[in-house]
Design an enzyme around this catalytic site. Structure first.
Site, PDB file in Angstrom:
ATOM      1  N   SER A 127       0.849  -1.199   0.000  1.00 18.28           N
ATOM      2  CA  SER A 127       0.000   0.000   0.000  1.00 18.28           C
ATOM      3  C   SER A 127       0.881   1.244   0.000  1.00 18.28           C
ATOM      4  CB  SER A 127      -0.865  -0.001   1.255  1.00 18.28           C
ATOM      5  OG  SER A 127      -1.459   1.258   1.444  1.00 18.28           O
ATOM      6  N   TYR A 140      -2.311  -1.176  10.246  1.00 16.31           N
ATOM      7  CA  TYR A 140      -2.291  -1.362   8.788  1.00 16.31           C
ATOM      8  C   TYR A 140      -0.936  -0.929   8.219  1.00 16.31           C
ATOM      9  CZ  TYR A 140      -3.945  -1.195   3.936  1.00 16.31           C
ATOM     10  OH  TYR A 140      -4.103  -1.398   2.579  1.00 16.31           O
TER      11      TYR A 140
END
Ligand SMILES: NC(=O)c1ccc[n+]([C@@H]2O[C@H](COP(=O)([O-])OP(=O)(O)OC[C@H]3O[C@@H](n4cnc5c(N)ncnc54)[C@H](OP(=O)(O)O)[C@@H]3O)[C@@H](O)[C@H]2O)c1
Length: 242
Positions: A127, A140
């Site tokens: 990401s 995350y």
């Protein structure tokens, strides 16, 4: 005919990639946890289902044991949860996210790396979160920063085995994962656009595929700021959210 295995093919980016690779004439092995959800998501294409939970190494080995070799293995499955209260830190949430995104991806490697053809490729979806420390992203962001390191080191050690490695770092993509977000998502793209950017980057043999250009350029610039200045900016961003 080229063969690809995609994890997380039942939803979002993985689903779109499975549909698009099938339309391009690839033989698609679609991995997911739920056979019915997978069949529903990919009802319009021919594919080979491969059912496993990434948190169960024995199930992964069993599911892929008989599969023919792949030109491309695309480890995309993942989850996102945010830490809402840093002071009362939710360590269970942290472990949950790390276990799916980082350990789950690593769990796929022993079963799947030997099934990549010489001259083939491993691609992993990380990401753009790992460009910068972002608010509420302790779990995350740590899982994706860990993935970045894992993938970049694999890219070194798999050279002698003739397996190329690509790290994929999307910005915001409109999928069920982001549809639950309650904050502004600058530069958000559709899953269709994300799939096109990923497939194009992989076809060119890129080792890192980051998109969309505008958001990534901004994140890169911000990542060069002194940490203290970034912290102040990030706090202002949090306060300006609806
Ligand atoms: N959307 C974004 O803005 C964005 C941005 C950057 C990176 N990413 C990354 O892109 C990847 C795909 O995300 P998405 O947005 O497409 O999300 P999504 O629509 O929620 O899809 C996630 C996929 O991962 C699968 N999955 C989750 N936990 C799993 C487990 N334990 N074992 C096996 N499969 C599991 C899900 O399977 P089930 O259907 O069985 O739940 C689903 O197919 C993720 O790694 C995410 O971190 C997304």
């Amino acid at each position: 005919m080229k063969r690809i295995l995609i994890t997380g093919a039942s939803s979002g980016i993985g689903q779109q990639l499975a549909l698009d690779y099938a339309a391009d004439g690839w033989q698609v092995v679609a991995a997911g946890r739920d056979a019915d959800k997978l069949a529903h998501a990919l009802a319009s294409i021919n594919f080979e289902p491969c059912i496993f939970d990434m948190q169960e190494p024995a199930a992964i080995h069993k599911a892929v044991a008989e599969l023919a070799p792949f030109d491309l293995v695309l480890l995309n499955a993942g989850n996102c949860e945010y830490i809402d209260d840093a002071l009362h830190f939710d360590a269970e949430l942290f472990a949950r996210v790390i276990n799916v995104n980082l350990v789950g991806t690593a769990n796929c490697l022993p079963a799947l790396l030997p099934r990549i053809k010489r001259g083939g490729r491993l691609a992993v979806v990380s990401s753009s979160v790992s460009f910068l420390p972002l608010p509420r992203s302790q779990a995350y962001g740590a899982s994706k920063a860990g993935l970045d390191y894992l993938v970049r080191t694999l890219a070194i050690d798999l050279v002698p085995h003739q397996i190329a490695v690509s790290l994929i770092r999307p910005g915001f993509v409109d999928t069920p994962l982001t549809q639950k977000n309650d904050f502004a998502m600058p530069g958000q793209v559709t899953a269709l656009k994300a799939s096109a950017a990923i497939r194009q980057g992989l076809a060119k043999g890129k080792s890192e595929i980051c998109f969309p250009f505008g958001l990534i350029s901004t994140l890169r610039l911000l990542s060069w700021l002194p940490q203290g200045l970034w912290r102040r900016l990030a706090q202002r961003l949090v306060r300006s959210q609806p």
